[in-house]
Design a protein around this motif. Structure first.
Motif, PDB file in Angstrom:
ATOM      1  N   ILE A  31       0.846  -1.198   0.000  1.00 46.80           N
ATOM      2  CA  ILE A  31       0.000   0.000   0.000  1.00 46.80           C
ATOM      3  C   ILE A  31       0.876   1.241   0.000  1.00 46.80           C
ATOM      4  O   ILE A  31       0.637   2.191  -0.751  1.00 46.80           O
ATOM      5  N   LEU A  32       1.910   1.245   0.839  1.00 46.01           N
ATOM      6  CA  LEU A  32       2.820   2.391   0.892  1.00 46.01           C
ATOM      7  C   LEU A  32       3.583   2.556  -0.426  1.00 46.01           C
ATOM      8  O   LEU A  32       3.783   3.677  -0.889  1.00 46.01           O
ATOM      9  N   LYS A  34       2.534   1.883  -3.372  1.00 50.66           N
ATOM     10  CA  LYS A  34       1.630   2.402  -4.398  1.00 50.66           C
ATOM     11  C   LYS A  34       1.234   3.858  -4.156  1.00 50.66           C
ATOM     12  O   LYS A  34       1.138   4.642  -5.103  1.00 50.66           O
ATOM     13  N   HIS A  35       0.999   4.249  -2.902  1.00 50.19           N
ATOM     14  CA  HIS A  35       0.371   5.543  -2.622  1.00 50.19           C
ATOM     15  C   HIS A  35       1.302   6.629  -2.077  1.00 50.19           C
ATOM     16  O   HIS A  35       0.913   7.790  -2.073  1.00 50.19           O
ATOM     17  N   HIS A  36       2.493   6.278  -1.623  1.00 51.10           N
ATOM     18  CA  HIS A  36       3.389   7.291  -1.052  1.00 51.10           C
ATOM     19  C   HIS A  36       4.106   8.056  -2.158  1.00 51.10           C
ATOM     20  O   HIS A  36       4.483   7.490  -3.177  1.00 51.10           O
ATOM     21  N   HIS A  37       4.271   9.354  -1.961  1.00 49.94           N
ATOM     22  CA  HIS A  37       5.109  10.169  -2.841  1.00 49.94           C
ATOM     23  C   HIS A  37       5.817  11.220  -1.994  1.00 49.94           C
ATOM     24  O   HIS A  37       5.483  11.430  -0.826  1.00 49.94           O
ATOM     25  N   SER A  38       6.808  11.870  -2.559  1.00 41.30           N
ATOM     26  CA  SER A  38       7.708  12.713  -1.758  1.00 41.30           C
ATOM     27  C   SER A  38       7.048  13.975  -1.201  1.00 41.30           C
ATOM     28  O   SER A  38       7.457  14.465  -0.158  1.00 41.30           O
ATOM     29  N   ASP A  39       6.045  14.530  -1.852  1.00 42.09           N
ATOM     30  CA  ASP A  39       5.425  15.763  -1.354  1.00 42.09           C
ATOM     31  C   ASP A  39       4.016  15.511  -0.814  1.00 42.09           C
ATOM     32  O   ASP A  39       3.080  16.258  -1.070  1.00 42.09           O
ATOM     33  N   ILE A  48      -3.684   7.244   3.879  1.00 41.69           N
ATOM     34  CA  ILE A  48      -2.913   6.025   3.616  1.00 41.69           C
ATOM     35  C   ILE A  48      -2.832   5.171   4.884  1.00 41.69           C
ATOM     36  O   ILE A  48      -2.943   3.948   4.825  1.00 41.69           O
ATOM     37  N   LEU A  49      -2.664   5.813   6.036  1.00 38.65           N
ATOM     38  CA  LEU A  49      -2.661   5.071   7.298  1.00 38.65           C
ATOM     39  C   LEU A  49      -3.987   4.354   7.500  1.00 38.65           C
ATOM     40  O   LEU A  49      -4.021   3.205   7.936  1.00 38.65           O
ATOM     41  N   ARG A  50      -5.100   5.006   7.165  1.00 35.21           N
ATOM     42  CA  ARG A  50      -6.422   4.369   7.272  1.00 35.21           C
ATOM     43  C   ARG A  50      -6.492   3.149   6.357  1.00 35.21           C
ATOM     44  O   ARG A  50      -7.019   2.100   6.735  1.00 35.21           O
ATOM     45  N   MET A  51      -5.938   3.258   5.146  1.00 29.05           N
ATOM     46  CA  MET A  51      -5.923   2.121   4.228  1.00 29.05           C
ATOM     47  C   MET A  51      -5.116   0.967   4.827  1.00 29.05           C
ATOM     48  O   MET A  51      -5.519  -0.203   4.727  1.00 29.05           O
ATOM     49  N   CYS A  52      -3.994   1.289   5.444  1.00 31.16           N
ATOM     50  CA  CYS A  52      -3.153   0.251   6.055  1.00 31.16           C
ATOM     51  C   CYS A  52      -3.860  -0.419   7.224  1.00 31.16           C
ATOM     52  O   CYS A  52      -3.851  -1.648   7.338  1.00 31.16           O
ATOM     53  N   THR A  53      -4.479   0.364   8.108  1.00 27.73           N
ATOM     54  CA  THR A  53      -5.142  -0.239   9.261  1.00 27.73           C
ATOM     55  C   THR A  53      -6.366  -1.060   8.831  1.00 27.73           C
ATOM     56  O   THR A  53      -6.644  -2.104   9.417  1.00 27.73           O
TER      57      THR A  53
END
Length: 91
Positions: A31-32, A34-39, A48-53
């Motif tokens: 998940i991280l 796919k969805h994390h980016h630098s800004d 994203i944390l909600r998606m992970c939990t």
């Protein structure tokens, strides 16, 4: 400037943009990836944390007790309230 490092059991150290530890890494790193980016904004990070939990509640083979959220920013370190009582159903 705050930085995040991954340190393994052999004391190898590497800088990383995000991390997950223990069994959670098997479910959250994709998940991280796919969805994390630098800004990323704070609100996007919380989404994203909600998606992970949600994924952990669906798939973790042990009883998921929740998370403690700590935010590191230019103002220091603080605990962020995170209410996670909504049930998640597996499709």
């Amino acid at each position: 400037k705050p930085e995040l490092y991954w340190i393994d059991y052999l004391a190898s150290c590497a800088p990383v943009p995000y991390a997950a530890h223990g069994y959670a890494q098997y479910y959250c790193l994709s998940i991280l990836d796919k969805h994390h980016h630098s800004d990323i904004s704070f609100e996007q990070g919380m989404k994203i944390l909600r998606m992970c939990t949600d994924e952990l509640k669906r798939r973790l083979p042990v009883d998921f007790k929740g998370v403690l959220v700590k935010v590191v920013d230019k103002n220091g370190i603080r605990e962020e309230p995170y209410v996670d009582e909504k049930p998640v159903y597996a499709p």
